[in-house]
Scaffold this active site. Sequence first.
Site, mmCIF file in Angstrom:
data_model
loop_
_atom_site.group_PDB
_atom_site.id
_atom_site.type_symbol
_atom_site.label_atom_id
_atom_site.label_comp_id
_atom_site.label_asym_id
_atom_site.label_seq_id
_atom_site.Cartn_x
_atom_site.Cartn_y
_atom_site.Cartn_z
ATOM 1 N N ASP A 138 63.837 -12.006 -53.723
ATOM 2 C CA ASP A 138 64.358 -11.804 -52.313
ATOM 3 C C ASP A 138 65.487 -12.283 -51.609
ATOM 4 O O ASP A 138 65.650 -12.263 -50.515
ATOM 5 C CB ASP A 138 62.947 -12.260 -51.590
ATOM 6 C CG ASP A 138 62.920 -13.778 -51.307
ATOM 7 O OD1 ASP A 138 63.629 -14.569 -51.952
ATOM 8 O OD2 ASP A 138 62.250 -13.899 -50.360
ATOM 9 N N CYS A 244 53.920 -20.451 -44.164
ATOM 10 C CA CYS A 244 52.422 -20.321 -43.576
ATOM 11 C C CYS A 244 51.795 -18.979 -44.677
ATOM 12 O O CYS A 244 52.550 -18.201 -44.950
ATOM 13 C CB CYS A 244 52.729 -19.591 -42.131
ATOM 14 S SG CYS A 244 51.011 -19.071 -41.722
HETATM 15 S S1 SF4 Z 1 50.016 -15.545 -40.590
HETATM 16 FE FE1 SF4 Z 1 51.668 -15.069 -39.016
HETATM 17 S S2 SF4 Z 1 52.817 -16.635 -38.864
HETATM 18 FE FE2 SF4 Z 1 51.627 -17.112 -40.515
HETATM 19 S S3 SF4 Z 1 53.002 -15.855 -42.374
HETATM 20 FE FE3 SF4 Z 1 51.745 -14.437 -41.710
HETATM 21 S S4 SF4 Z 1 52.572 -13.310 -40.229
HETATM 22 FE FE4 SF4 Z 1 53.685 -15.320 -40.258
#
Ligand code: SF4
Length: 350
Positions: A138, A244
């Site tokens: 990526d 996240c």
């Molecule tokens: S849950 Fe929301 S903030 Fe977390 S990686 Fe997925 S899209 Fe991004």
Amino acid sequence: MPDSTSLRQLIAAEAKALGFSDVRIGPARIPESSRAELDAWLAEGCHGSMAYMERHADLRKDPALLVNGALSVICVRLPYWPAQATDADTQLRNTEGAYVSRYALGRDYHKVIRNRLQKLADALTKKFGSFNYRACTDSAPVMEVALASQAGLGWQGKHTLALNRTGSWYFLGELICDLPIEADPPIESHCGDCTRCIDSCPTGAITSAYKVDARRCISYLTIEHKGEIPEAFRKAIGNRIYGCDDCQLVCPWNRFTTDGDTEFAPRHNLDNASLLELYAWDETEFLNKMAGSAIRRIGFEQWQRNISVALGNATPTEPIINALNDKKAHASTLVKTHIEWALAQLTAPR
Ligand code: SF4
Ligand code: SF4
């Protein structure tokens, strides 16, 4: 010119030997619908401060601009789910603990995947002679999910990542090449009526199915974004100091994941470290411990910025307030701003 069947047989055998869990072949072109989506996404500014996304948009939309005469893309998946790691939900609930995205607990996938794709290219060269190619992960300007989807490696989930019936805890890699290889058919989406990823996003970054506004996404805010983290998102970041996983943790298909490659097993206890332990690292310790990790790419200042925010979201304790005050004395302007925010959170009347 080698025949397509022999090429496919060798690619399948080599990919398996190199530890890739799947390999599929697709054409070296991006579907019109994906190109239009990228244009609309950029026009809306959803890429935030990732100016390179705009700069390299033409390359993303046409693999032949990366490899002269490109005909095929060999798409691979490498599993990274760290089965031995401290449970993700447990670590997310521990407000004094640091949450690091599952993909970044071990070694830097860029190097691992590029090395293995190079070995795949070497094996093809040895058997069939030289050809034009480029190995991508990526970090290259490539629409990975679009390429993987059209090659049948998975389908695009509503969180925009690629997944298949074994989930999404997989890195993608591509060998764009000028070899004429018969393509695999795409596979059907199995998201159905599910909206779990959209509903679970802490910042509402999945603004509609198949669309993530990076400016709201915690992965972008903690990794890609270099400046101040907008205050509006700091609380929602919780204890996530690097990336996240929420939209993937809730995906029903991830129950069927396979265990990750050993390269991605947690190092330096990143799966269960405390925020204070990581905050105590000085720059030398950060650089040494994060050598060979994707985390090193964000640099020490961003690392401290992220941990400062997470500490502001922790349960207030004397050691946490002291650590923030100590750090503040020598911090950069960027880090200091986040420390001040954190201290205000911790000392505000409850
Ligand atoms: S849950 Fe929301 S903030 Fe977390 S990686 Fe997925 S899209 Fe991004
Ligand atoms: S959580 Fe549901 S909607 Fe989202 S990617 Fe997984 S199956 Fe698709």
